[in-house]
Design an enzyme around this catalytic site. Sequence first.
Site, PDB file in Angstrom:
ATOM      1  N   CYS A 266       0.840  -1.203   0.000  1.00  0.00           N
ATOM      2  CA  CYS A 266       0.000   0.000   0.000  1.00  0.00           C
ATOM      3  C   CYS A 266       0.875   1.252   0.000  1.00  0.00           C
ATOM      4  O   CYS A 266       1.407   1.640  -1.037  1.00  0.00           O
ATOM      5  CB  CYS A 266      -0.968  -0.027   1.186  1.00  0.00           C
ATOM      6  SG  CYS A 266      -2.301   1.189   1.060  1.00  0.00           S
TER       7      CYS A 266
ATOM      8  N   HIS B  37      -3.495  -4.973  -0.068  1.00  0.00           N
ATOM      9  CA  HIS B  37      -2.995  -5.558   1.183  1.00  0.00           C
ATOM     10  C   HIS B  37      -3.097  -7.085   1.107  1.00  0.00           C
ATOM     11  O   HIS B  37      -4.105  -7.666   1.515  1.00  0.00           O
ATOM     12  CB  HIS B  37      -3.814  -5.055   2.372  1.00  0.00           C
ATOM     13  CG  HIS B  37      -3.565  -3.628   2.733  1.00  0.00           C
ATOM     14  ND1 HIS B  37      -2.695  -3.253   3.730  1.00  0.00           N
ATOM     15  CD2 HIS B  37      -4.074  -2.474   2.229  1.00  0.00           C
ATOM     16  CE1 HIS B  37      -2.675  -1.935   3.830  1.00  0.00           C
ATOM     17  NE2 HIS B  37      -3.506  -1.434   2.927  1.00  0.00           N
TER      18      HIS B  37
ATOM     19  N   GLU C 221      -1.856  -9.289   2.911  1.00  0.00           N
ATOM     20  CA  GLU C 221      -1.889  -9.949   4.223  1.00  0.00           C
ATOM     21  C   GLU C 221      -3.296 -10.306   4.677  1.00  0.00           C
ATOM     22  O   GLU C 221      -3.489 -11.249   5.452  1.00  0.00           O
ATOM     23  CB  GLU C 221      -1.214  -9.064   5.282  1.00  0.00           C
ATOM     24  CG  GLU C 221      -1.948  -7.793   5.670  1.00  0.00           C
ATOM     25  CD  GLU C 221      -1.595  -6.581   4.821  1.00  0.00           C
ATOM     26  OE1 GLU C 221      -1.787  -5.444   5.288  1.00  0.00           O
ATOM     27  OE2 GLU C 221      -1.133  -6.782   3.683  1.00  0.00           O
TER      28      GLU C 221
END
Length: 569
Positions: A410, A541, A543
């Site tokens: 990001c 993102h 994750e």
Amino acid sequence: MKYIVVTGGVLSGIGKGIIASSTAMILKSMGLRVTSIKIDPYLNIDAGTMSPFEHGEVFVLDDGGEVDLDLGNYERFLDVNLGKDNNITTGKIYNLVIEKERKGQYLGKTVQVVPHITEEIQNWIERVAHLPVDGDKGTPDVCVIELGGTVGDIESMPFTEALRQFQFRVGVENFCLMHVSLVPVLGVVGEQKTKPSQQSIRELRSLGLSPDFCLCRSTQPLTEETKKKISLFCHVAPDNVIGVHDVSNIYRVPILLNQQNLPNLVLRRLQLNPKVDLSKTSPSESTPYWMASWKGLADRMDKITNESLNPIRIAMVGKYTGLTDAYLSVIKALDHASMAIERKMVIDWVEASNLETQNSSTAEYKKSWEMLRGAHGILVPGGFGDRGIEGMILTANYARTSGKPFLGICLGLQIAVIEYARNVMGWENANSEEFSASGSGKNVVVFMPEVSKTHMGGTMRLGSRDTIFTDVDNKISKLYNVDKVGQAVEERHRHRYEVNPEVVDEIHAKGLHFVGKDTTGVRMEIVELKDHDYYVACQFHPEFKSRPQRPSPPFIGLLNASLERLKKM
């Protein structure tokens, strides 16, 4: 529909989220469909505008919901995709009730906490509990509800009262209450103290809720004497007092609960029929076969944690390093990748502002740069605001010029572009519109036109979006198993700024390749430096979609490249 409510007492942060997730995972392993709801008794509509230092990370869901980090635990443990309505806040409920009142839907009645607020809470729970969370496979069989905060808090009183009413609305045979409490040990005496649990459950019962199970957090396993005492004074059956002591990793918690027969006790209490044969064990083990894969995860985590080989050191260069929960999903994604490649990984936390000479003491500056140089890989995660930005740019420059593996997420992508613009393109004052004063330099990162400049909450580019690969001759496409131009991957986003489309072609031509774009082809999603061991940054993102069984590709790439660098050292 069966409901399991998890409450907590004595203090916050006691582990309700992991216990709720573990219970849900066990039931799912038995073949049941399980969903989860987290209740957060704060007046914010959602977690989107809360400080990472105060609240930890904001977890982003597929539908763009900005929610409590516990929903990340639910998704990772259950391997499901929840929605924003799976997170209930006081703000959402009050907003709904006030809107109904303004529309005249209460027909002139005096609107009160009881019955109007409590009624809406129950309606919300019942509606969301029936929403599928695993595609179109059907309505869940069980809903696990975690009540945030501590029993007795004034903020949670409307929810406690709503749950008291809810147990009779759905029938006591369909409602199970688990209370998580603390059993401390005084250093001098060395005795497990039950009084905090007694007081906590007494408070809960005074509010009309009597727990079916008491799960006791402690540093060491509960003694039989402690269990008997809690059972006697807390009005809980002896077998239903479950010890949850500290274990080597969180994947051991479901195994610990299973060892104390919690799954069978819950099935009996809720009259549930499992979809698997509970008597069947995995080969040469006492572990039930339906828990075998989870035990494999726990064993693998222990193995890499205890191995004697030098660990992979990842320098996490961020803005909120004072509270590691601010990067919880990034940490978990690194753990998942570490388990996948079966090599221990250690995070070195580097405060970005300490890398800037003018913003740090000599000792902090020296220590931070030593950690950065000693790491085998570097990760720059997301963030907002201008603090520490120059330190991140220095980090990206060091990673690019030294050949050290780098992953930007990001803000990390925007940092990589700014650094490249300054030091390769020769645009000395290149910056982001987020950080620079008007007219002070060339903005290579700009505010997205569709985003509100006046409202902060829920106005970013949020949720799952497709990223289209425009080039497959690179490392990141191989990690995603993409072999054709035009193929898409779906990842979650949370940002207000983007790479300026006007500078993309120039930067791309100089070697920083934009290999992934959004569906319009205008917004940049992935950059990769080709002549580098691993220099990748993504606007999304990754994750948030990483799972223990399915690690995120960019994190696998970072750790593999870092491991190769470690082997050469």
